[in-house]
Enzyme design. Structure first.
Site, short mmCIF file in Angstrom:
data_model
loop_
_atom_site.label_atom_id
_atom_site.label_comp_id
_atom_site.label_asym_id
_atom_site.label_seq_id
_atom_site.Cartn_x
_atom_site.Cartn_y
_atom_site.Cartn_z
N GLY A 47 23.67 54.69 77.86
CA GLY A 47 23.03 54.56 76.49
C GLY A 47 23.76 54.23 75.42
N SER A 48 24.78 53.46 75.45
CA SER A 48 25.31 52.68 74.30
C SER A 48 24.56 51.91 73.65
CB SER A 48 26.65 52.10 74.71
OG SER A 48 26.57 51.08 75.47
N ASN A 49 23.70 51.34 74.30
CA ASN A 49 22.74 50.17 74.02
C ASN A 49 21.38 51.13 73.00
OD1 ASN A 49 23.06 47.09 74.28
ND2 ASN A 49 23.71 48.14 76.14
N MET A 99 17.85 50.77 85.48
CA MET A 99 18.11 50.21 86.77
C MET A 99 16.97 50.29 88.00
SD MET A 99 21.22 49.52 86.15
CE MET A 99 22.39 49.04 87.48
N ARG A 100 15.98 49.85 87.48
CA ARG A 100 14.98 49.86 88.48
C ARG A 100 14.02 48.56 88.18
NH1 ARG A 100 14.16 54.41 91.98
NH2 ARG A 100 15.51 56.13 90.88
N ASN A 145 14.84 42.84 77.95
CA ASN A 145 15.93 43.34 78.75
C ASN A 145 17.04 42.77 78.19
OD1 ASN A 145 17.13 44.73 80.90
ND2 ASN A 145 17.41 42.88 82.13
N HIS A 185 21.13 41.86 79.69
CA HIS A 185 21.70 41.44 80.89
C HIS A 185 22.94 40.93 80.65
CE1 HIS A 185 22.26 41.10 85.28
NE2 HIS A 185 22.88 40.03 84.98
C1 GRF Z 1 24.41 46.89 79.83
O1 GRF Z 1 25.68 46.30 80.03
C2 GRF Z 1 23.47 46.22 80.07
O2 GRF Z 1 23.54 44.90 79.74
C3 GRF Z 1 23.02 46.28 81.49
O3 GRF Z 1 23.24 47.70 81.63
C4 GRF Z 1 24.39 48.04 80.74
C5 GRF Z 1 23.93 49.41 80.02
O4 GRF Z 1 25.06 49.77 79.30
N1 GRF Z 1 21.68 46.16 81.72
P1 GRF Z 1 24.60 51.18 78.30
O5 GRF Z 1 23.84 52.36 79.33
O6 GRF Z 1 23.72 50.79 77.09
O7 GRF Z 1 25.93 51.65 77.68
#
Ligand code: GRF
Length: 190
Positions: free
Chosen positions: A12-14, A87-88, A104, A106
């Site tokens: 969940g860093s994003n 992841m789905r 999304n 990636h």
């Molecule tokens: C990220 O690298 C994103 O590009 C991929 O999953 C990762 C999620 O990282 N889809 P986080 O959980 O946001 O740290």
């Protein structure tokens, strides 16, 4: 003002970067939807005081779980959905309900290295230019229209952890900003 819901499965860093960006905006991050009971993103949501919902996938009943998610999106009146390490794969039906409004992130320069091992595959490729893609979600796996790509040049001898750190930084620098821009656009149309 426009409303966002984030869907995530991992650290969940994003999610955190998005929450921080929206905190200083007219828009709202209404909720997190997570499919993994032990994902660290749930703790982040609690710390940030953002409602979190578990959407458990039981066996192959993907459509059932998606129904629950769609009700949540309706409840929160989500204008935009941001997948952030979710992841789905979503069904065609689900995507049609939110057509063009699911984003999304990636960790590769698509169309290179789609799928769950995008970062590992990019790293192992030996490519000197690596990067990220922010795109609209369609029915394929990491195939939707690209909104933004950003890249870095790999330094000689950089190891996987160093590359991963730089790629994540790129994500945090750009994904929240793209989301904010989209929410601004939705706000104007409303
Ligand atoms: C990220 O690298 C994103 O590009 C991929 O999953 C990762 C999620 O990282 N889809 P986080 O959980 O946001 O740290």
């Amino acid at each position: 003002m426009a409303d966002l819901v984030v869907m995530a499965s991992g650290s969940g860093s994003n999610f955190k970067a998005i929450a921080e960006k929206l905190a200083n905006s007219p828009h709202r991050l209404r909720a997190l939807i997570c499919d993994k009971p032990d994902a660290y993103v749930l703790e982040r949501a609690a710390l940030l005081d953002i409602p979190a919902h578990l959407a458990l996938y039981r066996r192959e009943e993907r459509a059932e779980t998606e129904k629950e998610i769609l009700s949540l999106l309706q409840y929160y009146k989500a204008d935009l959905v941001a997948l952030a390490g979710y992841m789905r794969v979503l069904t065609k039906y689900f995507i049609s309900r939110f057509s063009g409004a699911i984003l999304n992130i990636h960790p590769s320069l698509l169309p290179k290295y789609p799928g769950t091992r995008g970062l590992e595959d990019s790293f192992n490729s030996g490519d000197t230019e690596l990067g990220i893609t922010i795109h609209v979600v369609d029915e394929g796996v990491d195939t939707g229209p690209v909104i933004l790509q950003k890249s870095i040049v790999r330094a000689k001898n950089e190891n996987f952890d160093e590359i991963a750190r730089r790629i994540h930084q790129l994500e945090h620098d750009h994904y929240p900003a793209v989301i904010l821009k989209m929410l601004d656009g939705i706000d104007i149309e409303k």
